[in-house]
Enzyme design. Sequence first.
Site, short mmCIF file in Angstrom:
data_model
loop_
_atom_site.label_atom_id
_atom_site.label_comp_id
_atom_site.label_asym_id
_atom_site.label_seq_id
_atom_site.Cartn_x
_atom_site.Cartn_y
_atom_site.Cartn_z
N ASP A 19 -6.60 -3.07 -8.06
CA ASP A 19 -5.48 -2.35 -8.68
C ASP A 19 -5.52 -2.46 -10.21
O ASP A 19 -6.02 -3.44 -10.76
CB ASP A 19 -4.15 -2.94 -8.13
CG ASP A 19 -2.97 -2.03 -8.39
OD1 ASP A 19 -3.18 -0.83 -8.70
OD2 ASP A 19 -1.83 -2.51 -8.29
N ASN A 67 -1.63 6.59 -1.00
CA ASN A 67 -2.27 7.20 -2.18
C ASN A 67 -2.45 8.72 -2.04
O ASN A 67 -2.63 9.42 -3.04
CB ASN A 67 -3.61 6.54 -2.50
CG ASN A 67 -3.50 5.12 -3.05
OD1 ASN A 67 -4.39 4.30 -2.85
ND2 ASN A 67 -2.41 4.80 -3.74
C1 IPE Z 1 -2.82 -0.32 -3.56
O1 IPE Z 1 -2.57 -0.02 -4.90
C2 IPE Z 1 -3.89 0.59 -3.01
C3 IPE Z 1 -5.22 0.40 -3.57
C4 IPE Z 1 -5.59 -0.51 -4.44
C5 IPE Z 1 -6.22 1.30 -3.08
P1 IPE Z 1 -1.40 0.97 -5.32
O2 IPE Z 1 -1.45 1.05 -6.79
O3 IPE Z 1 -1.50 2.23 -4.56
O4 IPE Z 1 -0.11 0.18 -4.82
P2 IPE Z 1 1.39 0.23 -5.35
O5 IPE Z 1 1.81 1.66 -5.36
O6 IPE Z 1 1.39 -0.34 -6.72
O7 IPE Z 1 2.15 -0.62 -4.39
C1 IPE Z 2 -6.02 1.30 -8.16
O1 IPE Z 2 -5.60 1.60 -9.46
C2 IPE Z 2 -6.85 2.40 -7.57
C3 IPE Z 2 -6.20 3.16 -6.50
C4 IPE Z 2 -5.02 2.91 -6.02
C5 IPE Z 2 -6.93 4.28 -5.95
P1 IPE Z 2 -4.29 2.44 -9.73
O2 IPE Z 2 -4.67 3.89 -9.83
O3 IPE Z 2 -3.25 2.12 -8.75
O4 IPE Z 2 -3.91 1.89 -11.16
P2 IPE Z 2 -2.44 1.55 -11.69
O5 IPE Z 2 -1.80 0.65 -10.69
O6 IPE Z 2 -1.72 2.84 -11.83
O7 IPE Z 2 -2.69 0.87 -13.00
MG MG Z 3 -1.81 0.71 -8.67
#
Ligand code: IPE
Ligand code: IPE
Ligand code: MG
Length: 258
Positions: A19, A67
């Site tokens: 993340d 997602n």
């Molecule tokens: C969790 O991260 C999913 C992945 C890392 C693929 P998200 O960024 O989607 O989770 P939330 O929305 O912060 O809970």
């Molecule tokens: C994790 O990074 C990757 C996926 C969830 C696909 P994010 O896209 O959630 O990055 P932040 O949380 O917005 O920084």
């Molecule tokens: Mg995220």
Amino acid sequence: MDDRIDRDRVPRHIGVIMDGNGRWANVQNLPRIAGHARGEPALFDTIQGALELGVEWLTVYAFSTENWMRESDEVDFLMHFNADLLERRRDELDAQGVAIHFIGDKADPRIPDDLKERIRVSEERTAANTTMHLVFAFSYGGRLEIVEATKRLAARVEAGEIAVADIDEAALGAAMYLPEMPEPELIIRSSGEQRTSNFLLWQSAYSEFVFTPVLWPDFDRNTLFDCVVEYQHRERRFGVAQDAPVVTDGSTAINDQT
Ligand code: IPE
Ligand code: IPE
Ligand code: MG
């Protein structure tokens, strides 16, 4: 290798919630997708670190069922990016003895056909590898996995193959996406968020969680080693009082599973 790590107590299975890509990009004044692109070298350095440690299973959360609700441009980028990454990296992983697996709703109609095909080929070509299992949780949700496992068991009851009384934790566990995957001893989440976001809900009942503020594109094998050091300082109890004699089912001592 990191000499702070006790080689005899390396987790067999590490789960990683990758993340912080969007926030990394934001800090650099780049679009979110640039953060995802920079997540690739982070992932591959982490894989090398896991291989150095002798980890048997590494599960990385790449795309959640939630997602899909992101902007379509970002979703499209991630679909093509993952297809491209598999194409570019598959042979190198194969040469290192890595078996590639995907868990999640692989049949989701929103997954482009070329990615579906690359997932199939990657799994098939690397199926006999034994050095490490690399599991991509993709279009994955822990709740969905439990729902699907429940449906599978219900169908077997309906077909008269098993009785309701046969449904126990072992039976439900065996109906998960990859029943041969051991439960993760350690789950790491980058970016400072402290939640599971629907990752490995069934399998994480007794996992140790390590949260690091490092944003995923800045994560590397050294961050992984730091997390393993922290894990090795934890005391795992499995519900058993610290000083009480360990009650077992006669086969394995629960406290031996560190
Ligand atoms: C969790 O991260 C999913 C992945 C890392 C693929 P998200 O960024 O989607 O989770 P939330 O929305 O912060 O809970
Ligand atoms: C994790 O990074 C990757 C996926 C969830 C696909 P994010 O896209 O959630 O990055 P932040 O949380 O917005 O920084
Ligand atoms: Mg995220």
